[in-house]
Design a protein around this motif. Sequence first.
Motif, PDB file in Angstrom:
ATOM      1  N   TYR A 151     -12.834 -10.693  -2.219  1.00  0.00           N
ATOM      2  CA  TYR A 151     -12.259 -12.041  -2.382  1.00  0.00           C
ATOM      3  C   TYR A 151     -13.081 -13.039  -1.571  1.00  0.00           C
ATOM      4  O   TYR A 151     -13.441 -14.106  -2.050  1.00  0.00           O
TER       5      TYR A 151
ATOM      6  N   ARG B   8      -0.125  -7.771  -5.596  1.00  0.00           N
ATOM      7  CA  ARG B   8      -1.521  -7.858  -5.169  1.00  0.00           C
ATOM      8  C   ARG B   8      -2.249  -8.969  -5.908  1.00  0.00           C
ATOM      9  O   ARG B   8      -3.064  -9.685  -5.325  1.00  0.00           O
TER      10      ARG B   8
ATOM     11  N   ARG C 219      -8.918  -4.456  10.346  1.00  0.00           N
ATOM     12  CA  ARG C 219      -8.153  -3.830   9.254  1.00  0.00           C
ATOM     13  C   ARG C 219      -8.300  -2.319   9.289  1.00  0.00           C
ATOM     14  O   ARG C 219      -7.341  -1.571   9.080  1.00  0.00           O
TER      15      ARG C 219
ATOM     16  N   ILE D 294      -6.197   4.202  -1.576  1.00  0.00           N
ATOM     17  CA  ILE D 294      -5.558   2.923  -1.921  1.00  0.00           C
ATOM     18  C   ILE D 294      -5.800   1.903  -0.822  1.00  0.00           C
ATOM     19  O   ILE D 294      -6.216   0.770  -1.081  1.00  0.00           O
ATOM     20  N   VAL D 295      -5.571   2.319   0.415  1.00  0.00           N
ATOM     21  CA  VAL D 295      -5.786   1.408   1.532  1.00  0.00           C
ATOM     22  C   VAL D 295      -7.247   0.955   1.559  1.00  0.00           C
ATOM     23  O   VAL D 295      -7.558  -0.227   1.709  1.00  0.00           O
TER      24      VAL D 295
ATOM     25  N   ASN E 279      -8.077  -1.405  -1.437  1.00  0.00           N
ATOM     26  CA  ASN E 279      -7.478  -2.716  -1.274  1.00  0.00           C
ATOM     27  C   ASN E 279      -8.201  -3.520  -0.201  1.00  0.00           C
ATOM     28  O   ASN E 279      -8.329  -4.736  -0.310  1.00  0.00           O
TER      29      ASN E 279
ATOM     30  N   ASP F  27       0.844  -1.208   0.000  1.00  0.00           N
ATOM     31  CA  ASP F  27       0.000   0.000   0.000  1.00  0.00           C
ATOM     32  C   ASP F  27       0.871   1.247   0.000  1.00  0.00           C
ATOM     33  O   ASP F  27       0.599   2.213  -0.708  1.00  0.00           O
TER      34      ASP F  27
ATOM     35  N   ARG G 214     -10.452 -17.268   3.965  1.00  0.00           N
ATOM     36  CA  ARG G 214     -10.789 -16.713   5.258  1.00  0.00           C
ATOM     37  C   ARG G 214      -9.569 -16.041   5.831  1.00  0.00           C
ATOM     38  O   ARG G 214      -8.440 -16.466   5.601  1.00  0.00           O
ATOM     39  N   TYR G 215      -9.783 -14.973   6.532  1.00  0.00           N
ATOM     40  CA  TYR G 215      -8.635 -14.222   7.040  1.00  0.00           C
ATOM     41  C   TYR G 215      -8.418 -14.442   8.528  1.00  0.00           C
ATOM     42  O   TYR G 215      -7.395 -14.074   9.051  1.00  0.00           O
ATOM     43  N   ASP G 216      -9.449 -14.981   9.211  1.00  0.00           N
ATOM     44  CA  ASP G 216      -9.282 -15.075  10.666  1.00  0.00           C
ATOM     45  C   ASP G 216      -8.673 -16.417  11.056  1.00  0.00           C
ATOM     46  O   ASP G 216      -8.995 -17.436  10.481  1.00  0.00           O
TER      47      ASP G 216
ATOM     48  N   ALA H 111     -11.231  -4.818  -1.912  1.00  0.00           N
ATOM     49  CA  ALA H 111     -10.872  -5.964  -2.736  1.00  0.00           C
ATOM     50  C   ALA H 111     -10.744  -7.212  -1.880  1.00  0.00           C
ATOM     51  O   ALA H 111     -11.248  -8.282  -2.236  1.00  0.00           O
ATOM     52  N   ASP H 112     -10.098  -7.076  -0.711  1.00  0.00           N
ATOM     53  CA  ASP H 112      -9.917  -8.231   0.152  1.00  0.00           C
ATOM     54  C   ASP H 112     -11.262  -8.786   0.627  1.00  0.00           C
ATOM     55  O   ASP H 112     -11.446  -9.993   0.717  1.00  0.00           O
TER      56      ASP H 112
ATOM     57  N   TYR I 236     -12.780  -8.949  11.030  1.00  0.00           N
ATOM     58  CA  TYR I 236     -11.613  -8.736  10.191  1.00  0.00           C
ATOM     59  C   TYR I 236     -11.610  -7.312   9.646  1.00  0.00           C
ATOM     60  O   TYR I 236     -10.603  -6.607   9.700  1.00  0.00           O
TER      61      TYR I 236
ATOM     62  N   THR J  95      -0.901   2.632   9.930  1.00  0.00           N
ATOM     63  CA  THR J  95      -0.300   2.485   8.603  1.00  0.00           C
ATOM     64  C   THR J  95      -0.308   3.817   7.873  1.00  0.00           C
ATOM     65  O   THR J  95       0.704   4.244   7.314  1.00  0.00           O
TER      66      THR J  95
END
Lengths: 566, 306, 335
Positions: free
Chosen positions: C325, B183, C8, C314-315, C318, B133, C333-335, C321-322, C4, C15
């Motif tokens: 998915y 990505r 994020r 952007i963050v 993205n 990022d 799965r992210y967890d 997008a995640d 999640y 970030t």
Amino acid sequence: MILRSALLGAAAVSALASAAFAERGADGNVNVLYWQAPSILNPYLSSGTKDVEASSLILEGMAGFNEKGEVIPRLAESIPTVENGGVSADLTQITWKLKPGLLWSDGTPVTSADAKFTYEYCTAPDGGCAQAARYEGIKSIETPDAQTVVITFEAPKPNPYQAFVGGTSPILQAAQFKDCMGAKAPECTKQNFGPIGTGPFMVTDFKVNDVVTLAANPNYRDPAKPAFATMTLKGGGDAQAAARAVMETGEFDYAWNTQINPEMQTQMAAGGKGVFVNGFGTLVERIEMNMTDPDPALPEGERSTTKHPHPILSDAKVRQALSMAIDRQTLVDVGYGTAGRPTCNLVPAPELYASDNTGCLTQDMEGAKKLLDEAGWKVGADGIREKDGKKLKLLYQTSVNPVRQDFQALVKGWWNELGVEVELKQVDASVFFGGDPGSPDTFQKFYADVEMYANNFDGTDPEPYLAQYLCDKIPGPENQWQGENINRFCDPAYDALVKEMAATADLAKRGELAKKMNDMLTKDSFTVVALVDRGRLSAASNTLGGVVLNTWDTELWNAQDWYRVK
Amino acid sequence: MTDAATIQPPRSQWADVWSQFRSHKGAMLGLFVLSLLVAFVFIGPLIWRVDPTYVNPDAAKMIMSRNKPPTLDHPLGTDQLGRDMLARMMSGGRVSLAVGTVAMVLSMVIGSFVGLMAGFYRRLDGPLMRLTDMFLALPLLPLLLVLMMLFRDALASSLGPEAGTFLLIVMAIGVTSWMHAARIVRGQVLAIKEREFVLAARSIGVPSRRIILRHIMPNVISSVMVAATLGIAGAIITESVLSFLGLGFPPDFPTWGRLLYDGVEYMQLYPSRVVFPGLAISLTVLSVNYIGDGLRDALDPRIRGR
Amino acid sequence: MLTYTIRRLLLAIPTLLLISLVIFLLVDLAPGSPMSEIPLTVPPEVRLKMIQAMGADQPVFVRYLLWLKQFFIVEPSYIIDGWFGTNLGGDQQRILSWQSRAPVFDVIGQRLPQTLTVVGTAYLVGILIALPIGIYSAYRQYSWFDQLGTFFAMVGYSVPTFFTGVLFIVIFSVNLHWFPSIYDTTLKVTDWASFWKQVHQMALPVMVLALFNAAEISRYTRSSMLENLGQDYARTARAKGMSERTVVLKHVLRNSMIPVVTIIALGMPAVFGGAIITEQVFKVNGIGAALIGAIHANDLPMVQTLTFIFAVLIVLFNLIADILYGILDPRIRYD
């Protein structure tokens, strides 16, 4: 060009004959294109020429310059001189008288207090006024009555036409800017974007770096002008696109600074929708010789400083040979066409100050080779000249610009022919001219042997320009590389001449001194190798009348006289 | 395949791949065109010995030789300073092809690596993607200016001006263009690692490294291929923009992108000035694309079997 | 998925702060100064005074903290003032551009409309062209349609916009006189005539940008579709007797969308960020032109604010997008 003069002639005639019938705002809208868009309409906070020119439609000074470089009255009744008593005999005082009955575009009267305020505005500490140099050396400004402004200088001022003269120092309305003094100046966005002025137009809308919409000033002093009711001043794109919009698609009436290659000029002129107008001022494209050593092996802080003279270019013969190898006419033909002419002078105009030095105009390759032989630089095995085991190799830098890159290639070809090895370097213009002391690539740091750029002077008096070559104006680490003596030229005789000029009032004598200094820098020492006298080149539509290109003031200086050709 | 006459050994995987690749007409044509281009820029200058930066020092002759249409002396004509366009195309192509390929490979390697790591190891996903990022967010121009300012002189003095500039440009393009690949790869890895065959491999104790190399890599290769073909075009164009901004090679050093950039100004008067470099770039990208297509088909065992 | 997302979003704050610091240092370190466009006739002493008046001579961290305060406290309070007529902002200093001395957010506000219309439309058109082409060329791999699509996509991508832009102007504006070469930002759409004019002036820049966008997206769609068309589940679905339409458009397409979604999400911030070259060629003067102009003029507050807004976008995209998915492929799965 013939057609253009015919139109101008017609314009002059009709202006005389029909001034009484002309009507303000009768000709609708005019479209002007500045490919560098204006970002602010207050020239005192401007960041470039574009801002000064755009704001000159709205704001005016006491006087301005016409296309011949003569001072002409704007808000002043007449031009004060020593002869008419407006300038005191000892040159320490100038008295301006405002025209009677002048109104701001909001209907309030213009008074001498506004002029005095403008001076205070620009000289207020923390204001960061971009035109502060115009008000330098002023001891006080007096306003004996509402129409009179008396400026007293600290010392005799041979050229008193600085404050309130030309597009760079117009008069602001005190009532509008009174809360914008000093540190507050940048915060007054509303005022800076919509100044109230006396010029032919007033702002109706301003989009930063994009478009200025203007309307005719209802209180403009000539009731018949301007002929256009509105003006759109659009920005963006590049010079070629701007020329195209006037000359080929006809979308715009006037495009500023359409500096394109000569072939495109011919091709676009053939389009028949408009003409290119050009004029010459004092802008000279030149190669500057570095008199100090830029060797990267030297410790930082000593590169290109007076501690180390240049191992090659300190020899005047080498510099002369390099100049002799250049064919200036070819440079003009390739890069500028009608918008340039070859020159040998640092000060190419006005006539009074321009030296008759034309010795460099013919290329002399053989003579140049002979000079280098004399200087002890012999052709080596690989065709490169050398002396005492050192090769004749030069680093030649300039800013990024297609014409400059062509010039670099051409000059490199000629110097190669001489037996000089040339390495070329180009630097992004915002870095090159940025003057950031942290960057190694600024033109002031001059970490190269020779560099090329263009420079000129403001107005018609070259004194401050020639004073840049004083010994104590050499850039170096001790002054954060902020000096103007780029070549690191230093000659006590020259310094004495600068001093003499500052104390000389007689015009003829000043001219003589200027020529002498010009010759010392150019044909006597070849420290500055002038190449091309660059004119202004703009494009005007065939349907736009009254355009007179002025190189001494802003290009929009006579927008009040523009009209639609029917 | 050399010892095929004696005993018939089981055909190796790579022989299989090659035979499949050969049956792909587009890929073969692409390979042919690309070889021609490579020959043109590397062998061409040995035959056509004209200096691409030569400007006639005789001003009168120089003026006469400007902007010539194609003739026998100058098969592709000359530019605004009378320099031979054929020689410029050859020497420009050498730089452009080299920059395009190396920068593309670099950005694919970084991108795929970051993508694989982030997609596969959950612990790395957060930090690596935030890094991505950040790189996406950095303004390219100041970044390049800073890179050039910091490293140009150091590299030029240790490697010589040309190799130094080349390395710097390749690095600059590579470092600023890997994020898309990262990505994309990560997105696919996230999906693939939950598939049955990966779970199966994991359950029989295959180490992670092998899972990534044998099971996951082949499944993301097609997207990487696309990114790579687009990457070559991107790198060639970015190089031209860099040179244009004064951040690239010296100004008299031609590259395809730069020739195209310079030619735009003369587009109406001398169309050939843009047609040739434009054609060269497009042909390179097209041929690499078809080779990529062929390679992907050849590497995919499911398709290879058909 | 919800936890999640929340995690994020929380993580995005540090970030972004880090990104803003890196951008600030980077832009500050870059060579060049805000004085680069000031004519050389202005003497060095005056330049020095101007720099002081801008506050550009302050130490880096002082300027960074000031910017943080202005961005996160002063500017939002001005926005709230604008909505509710309150006076939270008072006379606190807003982020001022060095170039124009105008509040940076006012400039962005002026420029956003044209960027959103032109670049946004181009992106939409690009996606709408690219998806069908990508899907069909994968379905009929190596058909003439596929070959033609490949050809145009690769040529479209390999020819830069600085070239296509000028080419289109020469063809459509200079020779055919169909479309204007200059975008009029003062045009207001009020009726059919002005709407038609708007469509007219958008045509060229949208064409140029859409060609470029469509090329990239269609390539990824095609390759991903190809990958999935050969998978076992597609065969199974066909074997179950499902219609080709369902197999291709429901099963295969959905599973092929991950790289496509990634690319589209990566492109979304650019819709706000504008297209630097195309905006310049057609004089759209949107955000892209503002950014490049600010970079050239070393207008640090402007560059910093714009790039930071891109960073936020952007963050954000993205993250979207995640999340997508997970919706497209529930196994992720992210967890």
